[in-house]
Design a protein around this motif. Structure first.
Motif, short mmCIF file in Angstrom:
data_model
loop_
_atom_site.label_atom_id
_atom_site.label_comp_id
_atom_site.label_asym_id
_atom_site.label_seq_id
_atom_site.Cartn_x
_atom_site.Cartn_y
_atom_site.Cartn_z
N ASN A 173 0.92 -1.40 -0.14
CA ASN A 173 0.14 0.12 -0.02
C ASN A 173 0.94 1.17 0.13
OD1 ASN A 173 -2.86 -1.03 0.38
ND2 ASN A 173 -1.67 -2.36 1.80
N GLN A 211 -4.99 -9.13 -0.23
CA GLN A 211 -4.60 -7.84 -0.58
C GLN A 211 -3.84 -8.19 -1.86
OE1 GLN A 211 -2.84 -4.80 1.74
NE2 GLN A 211 -4.21 -4.79 3.32
N ASP A 338 -3.97 -0.52 4.54
CA ASP A 338 -5.21 0.03 3.66
C ASP A 338 -6.13 0.80 4.46
OD1 ASP A 338 -5.87 -2.10 5.35
OD2 ASP A 338 -6.98 -3.10 3.94
#
Ligand SMILES: Cc1cc2nc3c(=O)[nH]c(=O)nc-3n(C[C@H](O)[C@H](O)[C@H](O)COP(=O)(O)OP(=O)(O)OC[C@H]3O[C@@H](n4cnc5c(N)ncnc54)[C@H](O)[C@@H]3O)c2cc1C
Length: 377
Positions: A173, A211, A338
């Protein structure tokens, strides 16, 4: 009007390293004063302590790079102690002295060690120009920040503990990285989050997969210039991060202090060396002689007030009584990069944005406490 005579300093307490436990000692001195007649000296290579718990949040764009810094020199000055810049490279407990990387010698009556551990990535994986160790954490942050844009598109993180997991989430991320970097997490044969409850491990594994982070429960190593997870090649990879836990600094074993099999300074529940009662140690550089305790920031932080109380006792000639009895479980808050986080407390697990908000509140509260002590309004 009479002016107070400056106190004669007949005895020296040397704090070697400015880790998470020693900041509590400095806080104690700021609040209650350094015991009379004692010269306090803090020896650290850098002016600041970087709080590792906020580094993944920085990579994911949740904090500024320097939000997680504690001003060690500022705390020392406010505590009435001296701050000396330097890295301990040798300790002579019997001769009561240390030598620093610049060759200076410092003598002491009592010493306390809180230098953290050292990285062991190259020793475990092998050498490679793409390898960056997370320890020391300030050097890690500096190397990542100095990398030219764009951010590495294919990253391998070696290490299945909480630090490695958080870094894998953070790099997946990564702030400003477009498209999202491909991240592989290689846990070692101990698997994901050894020592954590099954429910936590399974929640983290599910989140990693959701993810799109590749999970390899195998040993990471370089073989013929290729980064491998067991027999599987993870090439092409642009960056390999070693989050493979703390190793003991070599000077600890070389000093002749009693050490664990891995070379960490052996201490009792009072954080006192079991071989040299005028030496104390806490945090990742120490290992408990009476029990097994994971190396983590949580324990370093919680041992801090115990260490502060016991150092005050030896300095004032009182019995050393405070003991660190860790709770059965510790709260870990794993930032998933996230906007969410996973909470773990023994067998209990929870996740959500509220967990991340709680993590930020705890982390920023800790930093703010020390900022206020170092620089009162
Ligand atoms: C990415 C990442 C995230 C993490 N997140 C968490 C978390 O959320 N929760 C948790 O509990 N743990 C976490 N950890 C583990 C945690 O960082 C360590 O357990 C903790 O920092 C240990 O604290 P310490 O006081 O032993 O030493 P450190 O925090 O490492 O501090 C050591 C200090 O001593 C100085 N020093 C080093 N060597 C010398 C020397 N030779 N002479 C003098 N000074 C020296 C250093 O500059 C530094 O100021 C994380 C680790 C990583 C890598």
């Amino acid at each position: 009007m009479t002016s107070a005579k400056p106190a004669a300093h007949s005895r020296t307490l040397l704090l070697v390293g400015g880790g998470h436990a020693h900041v509590a000692v400095l806080a104690d001195w700021i609040r209650r004063g350094v015991p009379e007649g004692v010269r306090g000296v803090l020896l650290t290579p850098k002016r600041h302590l970087r709080y590792s718990g906020m580094v993944p949040g920085w990579l994911a764009g949740q904090h500024g790079r320097d939000e997680g810094l504690v001003d060690l020199a500022g705390l020392a000055v406010r505590a009435g102690a001296e701050w000396v810049q330097g890295r301990c490279t040798a300790l002579d407990p019997a001769g009561r002295s240390v030598i620093t990387d610049s060759g200076r010698t410092f003598t002491f009556d009592w010493a306390s060690l809180d230098t953290g551990g050292v990285g062991q990535g190259a020793a475990l994986l092998g050498d490679d120009p793409r390898l960056i160790d997370v320890r020391p954490i300030d050097a890690f942050a500096a190397r990542i920040a100095a990398m030219p844009a764009p951010a590495p598109a294919r990253v391998v993180v070696a290490g299945g503990g909480a630090g490695g997991v958080e870094l894998a989430f953070a790099l997946r991320n990564r702030a400003g990285a477009e498209p999202r970097p491909e991240v592989a997490l290689v846990t070692g044969e101990g698997g994901l989050l050894p020592g954590f409850a099954e429910a936590v491990r399974s929640r983290v594994a599910t989140t990693l997969i959701r993810q799109g982070i590749a999970l390899h429960c195998a040993e990471a190593r370089f073989a013929h210039g290729r980064i491998m997870a067991g027999e599987t090649s993870l090439e092409p990879a642009e960056l390999v991060i070693a989050a493979t836990g703390s190793a003991a600094p070599a000077w600890v074993r070389a000093s002749g202090l009693a050490v664990s099999a891995q070379g960490f300074a052996l201490v009792d529940a009072q954080q006192r060396s079991v071989s040299h009662p005028h030496i104390f140690a806490a945090g990742d550089v120490a290992a408990r002689a009476d029990r097994t305790l994971a190396h983590s920031g949580v324990h370093a932080v919680k041992a801090g007030p115990v260490l502060a109380a016991n150092l005050r006792s030896v300095l004032t000639g009182a019995p050393v009584r405070a003991a660190y009895h860790p709770r059965r479980h510790s709260l870990y808050l794993v930032n998933t990069g996230d906007g969410s986080a996973i909470a773990s407390y023994g067998p209990w697990v929870a996740d959500g944005a509220w967990v991340l908000a709680l993590k930020h509140r705890i982390d920023k509260g800790w930093i703010a406490t020390y900022a206020a002590l170092a620089h009162p309004a």
